[in-house]
Design an enzyme around this catalytic site. Sequence first.
Site, short mmCIF file in Angstrom:
data_model
loop_
_atom_site.label_atom_id
_atom_site.label_comp_id
_atom_site.label_asym_id
_atom_site.label_seq_id
_atom_site.Cartn_x
_atom_site.Cartn_y
_atom_site.Cartn_z
N ASP A 1 -93.81 -46.57 -72.73
CA ASP A 1 -93.96 -47.40 -73.93
C ASP A 1 -92.98 -48.55 -73.74
O ASP A 1 -92.50 -48.78 -72.63
CB ASP A 1 -93.64 -46.54 -75.17
CG ASP A 1 -94.31 -47.06 -76.44
OD1 ASP A 1 -94.22 -48.27 -76.70
OD2 ASP A 1 -94.92 -46.27 -77.15
N ASP B 1 -98.45 -41.44 -82.44
CA ASP B 1 -98.21 -42.48 -81.44
C ASP B 1 -97.52 -41.87 -80.23
O ASP B 1 -96.32 -41.59 -80.26
CB ASP B 1 -97.32 -43.56 -82.07
CG ASP B 1 -97.17 -44.79 -81.18
OD1 ASP B 1 -97.85 -44.88 -80.15
OD2 ASP B 1 -96.36 -45.66 -81.54
N GLY B 2 -98.30 -41.62 -79.17
CA GLY B 2 -97.73 -41.00 -77.97
C GLY B 2 -98.17 -41.70 -76.70
O GLY B 2 -97.70 -41.34 -75.62
N LYS B 3 -99.10 -42.67 -76.82
CA LYS B 3 -99.63 -43.38 -75.64
C LYS B 3 -100.04 -42.38 -74.55
O LYS B 3 -99.82 -42.64 -73.37
CB LYS B 3 -98.60 -44.37 -75.09
CG LYS B 3 -97.95 -45.29 -76.12
CD LYS B 3 -98.81 -46.46 -76.51
CE LYS B 3 -98.08 -47.53 -77.31
NZ LYS B 3 -97.31 -47.10 -78.46
N ARG B 4 -100.61 -41.23 -74.96
CA ARG B 4 -101.02 -40.24 -73.98
C ARG B 4 -102.22 -40.74 -73.19
O ARG B 4 -103.01 -41.54 -73.69
CB ARG B 4 -101.38 -38.92 -74.67
CG ARG B 4 -100.25 -38.29 -75.49
CD ARG B 4 -99.02 -38.02 -74.65
NE ARG B 4 -98.09 -37.12 -75.29
CZ ARG B 4 -96.86 -37.43 -75.66
NH1 ARG B 4 -96.36 -38.64 -75.48
NH2 ARG B 4 -96.07 -36.52 -76.21
#
Lengths: 303, 303
Positions: free
Chosen positions: A119, B114-117
């Site tokens: 991120d 929100d983890g941008k996995r």
Amino acid sequence: MFDFTFHPVRFTLLLLNLQVCEVYVTTFVERLLNACETNRSLLCVGLDPDPARMPIGDVVAFNSAIVNATSDLVCAYKPNVAFYEARGSEGIAELERTIAHIRDVAPSVMVLVDGKRGDIGSTNAAYAKALFETWGADAATINGYAGGADLGPFLAYEGKAVFVWCRSSNAGAAELQDLPVQSDGATMPFYQALARRAVEWGPNGSVGLVVGATYPKELAEVRAIAPDAPILLPGVGAQEGSLRASVEAGVDRAGRNLLVSSSRGVLYVSSDPVRYADAARNAAERLRDSINAVLEDGGHSWS
Amino acid sequence: MFDFTFHPVRFTLLLLNLQVCEVYVTTFVERLLNACETNRSLLCVGLDPDPARMPIGDVVAFNSAIVNATSDLVCAYKPNVAFYEARGSEGIAELERTIAHIRDVAPSVMVLVDGKRGDIGSTNAAYAKALFETWGADAATINGYAGGADLGPFLAYEGKAVFVWCRSSNAGAAELQDLPVQSDGATMPFYQALARRAVEWGPNGSVGLVVGATYPKELAEVRAIAPDAPILLPGVGAQEGSLRASVEAGVDRAGRNLLVSSSRGVLYVSSDPVRYADAARNAAERLRDSINAVLEDGGHSWS
């Protein structure tokens, strides 16, 4: 009993020793090489506990049995966080107990936590803390889409490494990863432009690359761009043909700096709840030996 | 008391009703719009508990106080997994208790994890299970680098949505995200080529985009490419000028489908352990009203 008199030579040696300790931190690449030499292996076993495939129900017992059966055959274990996170906080506690077991049983083997985290910088500081402090990983896979400047929090942990997701092993990888990009005065696939930047992001092999084993040609391109970076090669299957091509394309000039990772091909070769760990050991041994045969053919036997 | 006689019209209506229930699932975009209309708000509050900034020590107590103070002012809460993961399994348990509290106190407000996995498909199945089953999120931020085909496991959850990380708010975002790409017969920054593909990946607004609030020009480009997609706008600061430009650039034709997200600007305006929640409410109210003023100026008041 104790001699408290001032001894100038001893004192100077003590100071030198302290200074050496402060200045010199063993790099991840050095520790990886040591782990590889110890077990004469480039094999990394992925610990991806899948309830639908596991021959027993308990994740930590399953992982521990796999680790016990293979710890002299591998250079690294690679738990994939997704398979733990799927069960929430209980799953993450199982990840933590799994890593603790690896440290007990195989202290020289590297632990590479595979989570593709990434991120902007302020959030990366929290991810880096999770990976390198809370879980104590030696290395981690990351997503570098925010750019190199925001990877600072990961690189602040000396002696650790991050592996940037560069080119994956899935059939649809090309959709974004191969988009033609104008970079450095030439046109190249996006993943190569990414690799060119990634090698500038961190010193001393602290930034490695993830390149799937199903694309040896792309892997050779990345190795040419990043001659000294550690490369993680996931997706190694049962076919010895593609394994040979991948290992040849992936190793550095010394035949090292490559983590050849297999998960399902080791974990789930037997569904027998008594014999699965022996079966995993046999599969791991075959894979390690196949990799070593390629290294020998390339003149890179173990010392 | 009860009439068990067979009534053909009622029975047919019952069957029709069952059929309608099976076929029609409310989409995320519809549920988001409902949440926005209920509180007359496009504001999303990010729940990023940072021990170095929190006025009290207990994460769940802190989050609960923030939620209690703001639940009538927001359309969504956005816990950033990194800030929980930093404390390992205990932190993830705190995330789970935080989400449970939101569901208790504000059942119509969306929860966006929100983890941008993101990884290849087999791993995405495990991430999707974590996000949409274990944590019960309504939506999640993801990383789409594996390509659209491998997002199938996320999109299999009907009524949910994923927000693809497209253009971030950090100063170094351009390094990779703006690389000039040849796509669709033209040259464009990578993030635009990504947005063009992302809008084809899922039906009915199930694939949204993340675009940082610090770049209104880039946001306008993405909105032009994706006129109907929900957009998550993180990084909203205290400056009303950039807020106005971002909201104007980010809303759809109806002045909706935008989640304007603020974390630190709401959570940490006061370090007073007694009054911090009131201060957060005031900050959230000012932000919501500032956003609504922009909507009104554009002719998009709430009904």
